[in-house]
Structures are given as C-alpha cells and as structure tokens.
Write a protein that holds these residues in place. Structure first.
Motif, PDB file in Angstrom:
ATOM      1  N   UNK A 240       0.812  -1.211   0.000  1.00  0.00           N
ATOM      2  CA  UNK A 240       0.000   0.000   0.000  1.00  0.00           C
ATOM      3  C   UNK A 240       0.850   1.269   0.000  1.00  0.00           C
ATOM      4  N   UNK A 244       0.641   3.815  -3.108  1.00  0.00           N
ATOM      5  CA  UNK A 244      -0.077   5.053  -2.809  1.00  0.00           C
ATOM      6  C   UNK A 244       0.803   6.276  -3.026  1.00  0.00           C
ATOM      7  N   UNK A 262      -9.441  -0.243  -1.648  1.00  0.00           N
ATOM      8  CA  UNK A 262     -10.237  -0.174  -0.418  1.00  0.00           C
ATOM      9  C   UNK A 262     -10.185   1.236   0.163  1.00  0.00           C
ATOM     10  N   UNK A 263      -9.024   1.846   0.140  1.00  0.00           N
ATOM     11  CA  UNK A 263      -8.893   3.188   0.688  1.00  0.00           C
ATOM     12  C   UNK A 263      -9.693   4.199  -0.138  1.00  0.00           C
ATOM     13  N   UNK A 266     -13.511   3.199   0.196  1.00  0.00           N
ATOM     14  CA  UNK A 266     -14.060   3.226   1.541  1.00  0.00           C
ATOM     15  C   UNK A 266     -13.950   4.584   2.191  1.00  0.00           C
ATOM     16  N   UNK A 267     -12.755   5.128   2.219  1.00  0.00           N
ATOM     17  CA  UNK A 267     -12.547   6.363   2.961  1.00  0.00           C
ATOM     18  C   UNK A 267     -12.838   7.580   2.105  1.00  0.00           C
ATOM     19  N   UNK A 272     -18.624   2.419   2.450  1.00  0.00           N
ATOM     20  CA  UNK A 272     -18.103   1.651   3.578  1.00  0.00           C
ATOM     21  C   UNK A 272     -18.278   0.148   3.405  1.00  0.00           C
ATOM     22  N   UNK A 275     -16.373  -1.607   0.356  1.00  0.00           N
ATOM     23  CA  UNK A 275     -14.940  -1.602   0.561  1.00  0.00           C
ATOM     24  C   UNK A 275     -14.542  -2.535   1.710  1.00  0.00           C
ATOM     25  N   UNK A 276     -15.425  -2.669   2.724  1.00  0.00           N
ATOM     26  CA  UNK A 276     -15.141  -3.633   3.787  1.00  0.00           C
ATOM     27  C   UNK A 276     -15.209  -5.062   3.255  1.00  0.00           C
TER      28      UNK A 276
ATOM     29  N   UNK B 124      -9.569  -6.578  11.055  1.00  0.00           N
ATOM     30  CA  UNK B 124     -10.844  -6.044  10.601  1.00  0.00           C
ATOM     31  C   UNK B 124     -10.698  -5.202   9.349  1.00  0.00           C
ATOM     32  N   UNK B 126      -9.350  -1.707   7.082  1.00  0.00           N
ATOM     33  CA  UNK B 126      -9.319  -0.252   7.133  1.00  0.00           C
ATOM     34  C   UNK B 126     -10.617   0.391   7.601  1.00  0.00           C
ATOM     35  N   UNK B 127     -11.725   0.005   6.961  1.00  0.00           N
ATOM     36  CA  UNK B 127     -12.968   0.732   7.209  1.00  0.00           C
ATOM     37  C   UNK B 127     -13.503   0.513   8.638  1.00  0.00           C
ATOM     38  N   UNK B 128     -13.601  -0.748   9.124  1.00  0.00           N
ATOM     39  CA  UNK B 128     -14.045  -0.932  10.507  1.00  0.00           C
ATOM     40  C   UNK B 128     -13.156  -0.190  11.521  1.00  0.00           C
ATOM     41  N   UNK B 130     -11.493   2.567  10.949  1.00  0.00           N
ATOM     42  CA  UNK B 130     -11.801   3.985  10.800  1.00  0.00           C
ATOM     43  C   UNK B 130     -13.083   4.337  11.558  1.00  0.00           C
ATOM     44  N   UNK B 131     -14.094   3.471  11.417  1.00  0.00           N
ATOM     45  CA  UNK B 131     -15.363   3.716  12.113  1.00  0.00           C
ATOM     46  C   UNK B 131     -15.162   3.652  13.622  1.00  0.00           C
ATOM     47  N   UNK B 212       2.923   7.778   8.228  1.00  0.00           N
ATOM     48  CA  UNK B 212       2.212   8.913   7.641  1.00  0.00           C
ATOM     49  C   UNK B 212       0.733   8.609   7.439  1.00  0.00           C
ATOM     50  N   UNK B 213       0.396   7.330   7.265  1.00  0.00           N
ATOM     51  CA  UNK B 213      -0.952   7.018   6.846  1.00  0.00           C
ATOM     52  C   UNK B 213      -1.967   7.284   7.949  1.00  0.00           C
ATOM     53  N   UNK B 217      -5.249   9.637   7.702  1.00  0.00           N
ATOM     54  CA  UNK B 217      -6.556   9.037   7.906  1.00  0.00           C
ATOM     55  C   UNK B 217      -7.312   9.694   9.056  1.00  0.00           C
ATOM     56  N   UNK B 232       4.020  13.931   2.901  1.00  0.00           N
ATOM     57  CA  UNK B 232       3.244  13.164   1.937  1.00  0.00           C
ATOM     58  C   UNK B 232       2.296  14.077   1.160  1.00  0.00           C
TER      59      UNK B 232
END
Lengths: 306, 292
Positions: A240, A244, A262-263, A266-267, A272, A275-276, B124, B126-128, B130-131, B212-213, B217, B232
């Motif tokens: 990644x 990226x 996914x990034x 999703x983000x 959501x 992408x999950x 899990x 990225x998204x979970x 993040x939530x 950095x990520x 995020x 970045x």
C-alpha cells in the motif's frame, strides 16, 4: 499427602503478576484488533453512517457478488497478484544471490561498509522515496531520463504515467529498497555453515564454484523455503505505502491494488460496506495463505515463530 | 587453494566492482536529492544538478524552516515518537516477560499468545478501524497515533525469544532473594537485555518517524499532521488544499529545491540514527527469524 510442612504458595508460583503484565497488551488488542473484527459485519450490510451499525440493513453476499461481477474489480485483484507475485520472486532471488556474492568478500571493512549502505533504504519511508523517485523518474528532466536520453539516445520514458512502466518501477524500486535488508537472513544462514565442510571439499580438490553447488546451495535450501513460503502469505499485499505514494489517476488501471482500492472507495468515496467486503475477501485469503505457509515451512524446514 | 586460481581472482575483481556499483546505486538517489536541495533555484529547474550542488545556497532550507506548518508537524512527530515509543515499549516489555515463561509455569500463556498472534494474521481492515476511531472520538487526538499500533506482536515475539536466552540461574537467584516478577523483570532481565531493547526501541522510533498514513486518515484538522503526513501531502500528493498555506508560500513549497530540502530533513534523523541501530539489529532479527 504432604503432611509434613504445608506447601507455602510463594509469590513465584502465583501467576497473577504475570497476568497483570499481559493485561495492557490484551486490552489494547481487544479494542484495536478484535472490536474492528466485529465491524466486518458491515460487509454483509448496507452500512449507512446515519443509521448506525444495528440500523443498517442486511444484504447477504451482495457486495461479494458485485466484487466478482465487475471487470474493473477483477482487474484490481489481478493487478495485486501480478505486482505482489513479481515482487515475491524478485525479492527472493536478488537477496539470495547478493548474499552469496557478499559472502565471497574477504575484506571485513569493505563488507561491513557495503552492508551498511545496502541496508539503509529499508529504513526510509515510501513517502521519502516516493518524493525522490518521482523527481528521478520525471519525464522532463528527471535524472534517469537525462541519462537514458544522453547515453542511449532514446525518447524520454513516462515511468510513472504509463501502466506497464509503472508496474516495472514498483517492482524494481521495491527490490531496490528491500534487497539489502533481506540479505541479512541469508547471510546468517551462510555464517552457520560448518567450515569443515569446505575444508574437506578443498582437500578433495573442489573449486569454489563446485563448493558453492555442493555445500552452500543445499545448506541454504531450508532458509530459502522458509523465506519463500512466508512470502506466499503476502501474495495479496502489493504494498500500500509504495503504490499510494507513487501512483496517480493515469495508472489506476494497471497499478491499483486491493489495498489502495479499499482506501479510495471506503474512505474517500464513503462506500463503507463494499470496501469492507473487499477488505474481508483479502483478509480471508491472506489468512488461509499465511497459515498454510507456516504449516509448510514447519513441515519442510522445521520453522516456527515462537 | 581455490583462492589462488586464476578464475577465482578474476571473479573477485568483478565481485568487488559489482559491490561498489550496487552500493552506489543505493546512495546516488540520496546524494542527488541532497545536491538539489543545496542548489540555486534556476539551476535546479534547468536540470543542471547531478550529484554536486550548482550555485550553492541554503535558500531552500531557510524557506522550509520558515514554514510554520512544517515546524508544527515536526513538533507533532516529536511528541508521537517520544510518547509512542515509551508507551509501546512498556507494553511490549511487560507482555514479553510474562509470555517468555514456560507453559507449565504460566498456563494461560498459550491462550494469551494465540489471542495476540491471531491479530497478526487477521484483521478487521481499514474501514471498521476507521469507524471505531470515529466512535471512540479519537480523531485528531495525538493518542490515535500512539494507541492502535502500540502492541507490536512481532516485537513481543522477538523480545520473548531474547528473554528466554537469559540464564535461568539469574532468575532463580532473584527469586530466592525474595523478588517477585516485576522486581525480577526490572532488576535482572532489563539490564541484561539492553541490546535487544535498544534495537526494538530504535525500530519503534523509526516506525513513528516514518508513519504517515494514520495521520492522513485520522487527522481531519491538518494542523495536527505529523511530519511524514505533511511531507506526503506536499511532496507526493502535491495537494495544497489540505495544508493551509498562504499564496506567497505556495511558490516556495512547490519549488524543486525546497521539496528536496524537505525530503532531506525528513530522512536526516533516520540517516543519523541508523548507524547506531545497525550495530544491534542484525543480531535481533536473526534471533527472531532463524531457529534451528
């Protein structure tokens, strides 16, 4: 039974303090690793932040079907496999050969200097290297194109804007960054070979090349199997950070990998659930691969992590 | 002796040349950036700079240092590096000590170690994550850069293997003197494990410096960006909308020499720390990676 002196339960026997020592790590793991795993459920829902976790509707495998029904999505999986596969092969062969050559260097000071230099890129982040590479590879006036144009007299190459060149850059720059560091484990294995074997071979009149084939290569086999099989677990990890920091919209078709996808979805786009689902697909496949890899390397090279 | 054969000598000469070439390949890009950063603006833009500065000037560095956002991001990075390394090493050392005990003496060890190792294999995503961070109201907090990555299972495994190599007699002597586990850890294990702990600390420091990520995020307020995230966004993404800059700064930031200076400042601490780190790390890695 022990009627004599009653066994005093010493504080050494008690494991309460040991439990306490693991507790901080366990609590953090619970919060930041296991709770997100429960969040994977949104891959089977139509998650809307407004409705919340329990308010969103269940949709079953809809997102997974979508993943495999759209050619662009399948292309992403394919990109990941190609990039990760090439990195895996090159990332195994180059450090192996480099370790063999480095092992032939007798001047210790020179060897140490080379090692110090080639390990170094491993410690720089892809942000830094991304900045350096985009400067070096720039189509107009990047150092590499300048050399190519003046020495070979060819047209400047659009390294970071052409999909095929992009993949090439990704694989080569990854090998460039990591080959030195990955040499360490091979050098350690080389250092562990019994010198008496070489002496015996020399008495028998074997040259260096024959010694390499008959002694070094077989001795290196187990560690090569370990490194190779463990790398297998990464076959859905195209890297990644690297992608990226190097890619742009021009090379999404050939350069987008599962993690970057996914990034972005999703983000950035807020899809959501889909992408999950993509992330879950990757996690499950990776999990199976890693566990199989550990089993294989345990069976054939007797390797275990703890 | 094969060393004296003609073909081996020819090979040796080529091998030395090859090693020098490979080493050069690893440092030339860095030297080029350094050269650009010390060069005059016009010389850099005209692509006249190779491996030596043209029209030497410190201009790029004075402009970089004058940038308030850059300085603030360094401060965020220093905070996360110091706090994060101390916190993470504390958690890792405690867990590694307990988990280095044999199964017979610490039965729950197996359960704990599998709970931890499982997180290396499955997550899990990225998204979970993040939530979760949003729900915990950790967005824009310095702790979001420290807590989620604090438990490095890999470091725990490396360190527990190192602890196992400590002679049992030392531990028993401490026990006979009446020390408990905490006392034994701090008075016996830690002093003899300094090389391993130094290695892991330095890896953790490098990790925080380079990370950095998480900043990208979880920091919606760009004034909270750590240095790596700041770099970045201005060097790689060239997205100035995310970093507040005055129009008169914009030209400076996008300038090639200034970018080179920023890249160099971003990697300088690593280049300084790295030689010290290198003394230790080979042993540490090999110890964790190769077992008979």
């Amino acid at each position: 039974m022990n009627a004599g002196k009653p066994r005093k339960k010493s504080k050494w026997k008690s494991t309460i303090s040991l439990d306490l020592m693991v507790l901080p790590a366990l609590i953090l793991t619970l919060i930041f690793a296991y709770i997100p795993m429960t969040g994977l459920a949104i891959a089977f829902k139509n998650y809307k932040p407004g409705l919340g976790f329990s308010g969103s509707k269940w949709v079953g495998l809809e997102h997974f079907e979508y993943l495999f029904s759209i050619p662009e999505n399948v292309q992403i999986i394919w990109n990941t496999l190609i990039i990760a596969g090439l990195k895996m092969i090159a990332g195994l062969i180059v450090p192996f050969l480099f370790a063999l050559l480095l092992n032939e260097i007798r001047k210790m000071a020179f060897k140490k200097t080379v090692q110090t230099i080639v390990y170094m890129p491993h410690f720089l982040s892809w942000v830094i290297l991304g900045g350096i590479l985009s400067d070096l590879l720039a189509r107009d006036g990047g150092l590499i194109n300048q050399v190519l144009v003046s020495v070979f007299g060819i047209q400047p190459i659009f390294f970071l804007g052409d999909g095929n060149w992009f993949r090439f850059v990704v694989v080569v720059s990854d090998v460039w960054k990591e080959f030195g560091f990955n040499t360490i484990v091979f050098l350690a294995s080389l250092a562990g070979i019994n010198p008496a074997l070489y002496e015996a071979a020399e008495v028998d009149g074997a040259g260096r090349w024959q010694q390499t084939l008959a002694i070094t290569m077989p001795a290196m086999l187990p560690i090569t199997i370990v490194v190779g099989t463990l790398a297998l677990g990464n076959v859905l990890n195209g890297g990644f950070d690297q992608i990226f920091n190097l890619y742009n919209a021009l090379v999404f078709d050939k350069g987008d990998i599962i993690d970057t996808f996914v990034y972005r979805l999703g983000i950035v786009d807020g899809k959501f659930s889909f992408s999950t689902a993509v992330g879950l697909f990757k996690s499950v496949v990776s999990f199976v691969l890693i566990v199989s890899a550990y089993r294989i390397s345990y069976k054939y090279a007797n390797y275990r992590i703890f | 002796m094969y060393h004296k054969t003609k073909s081996y000598r020819i090979f040796t000469v080529f091998n030395y040349i090859f090693m020098i070439a490979i080493s050069a390949l690893c440092v030339i890009p860095l030297i080029h950036v350094l050269a650009v950063s010390f060069s005059g603006k016009s010389a850099a833009n005209a692509n006249l700079v190779g491996l030596w500065p043209v029209d030497f000037t410190l201009d790029a560095y004075t402009k970089t240092v004058a940038n308030e956002n850059f300085i603030r991001s360094i401060w965020v990075t220093l905070q996360r590096t110091v706090l994060g390394t101390a916190f993470s090493m504390g958690v890792v050392i405690l867990a590694a000590y307990a988990l280095s005990k044999e199964n017979a003496r610490f039965r729950r060890r197996n359960l704990y170690i599998w709970l931890l190792v499982f997180t290396m294999l499955f997550s899990g995503g990225l998204v979970p994550m993040y939530i979760l961070i949003q729900k915990l109201h950790l967005m824009n907090s310095i702790w979001v850069l420290i807590l989620p990555g604090a438990v490095s299972v890999w470091n725990i495994i490396l360190l527990l293997n190192f602890f196992r190599a400590v002679p049992k007699e030392m531990e028993e002597a401490a026990f006979i003197d009446g020390a408990g586990h905490f006392r034994t850890l701090f008075s016996v294990y830690l002093p003899v494990s300094m090389p391993a702990i130094a290695t892991l600390s330095l890896f953790t420091i490098v990790g925080h410096w380079n990370s950095w990520f998480d900043g990208l995020l979880y920091m919606t307020d760009h004034r909270n960006y750590p240095l790596a995230t700041f770099l970045q966004s201005v060097i790689v993404q060239q997205d100035f909308s995310k970093v507040t800059v005055r129009p008169e700064d914009l030209e400076n930031i996008s300038q090639r020499t200034v970018k080179a200076a920023q890249i160099f400042i971003g990697m300088a601490p690593i280049l300084i720390v790295y030689p010290f780190l290198q003394r230790f790390f080979v042993k540490g890695i090999v110890l964790g990676a190769v077992k008979e």
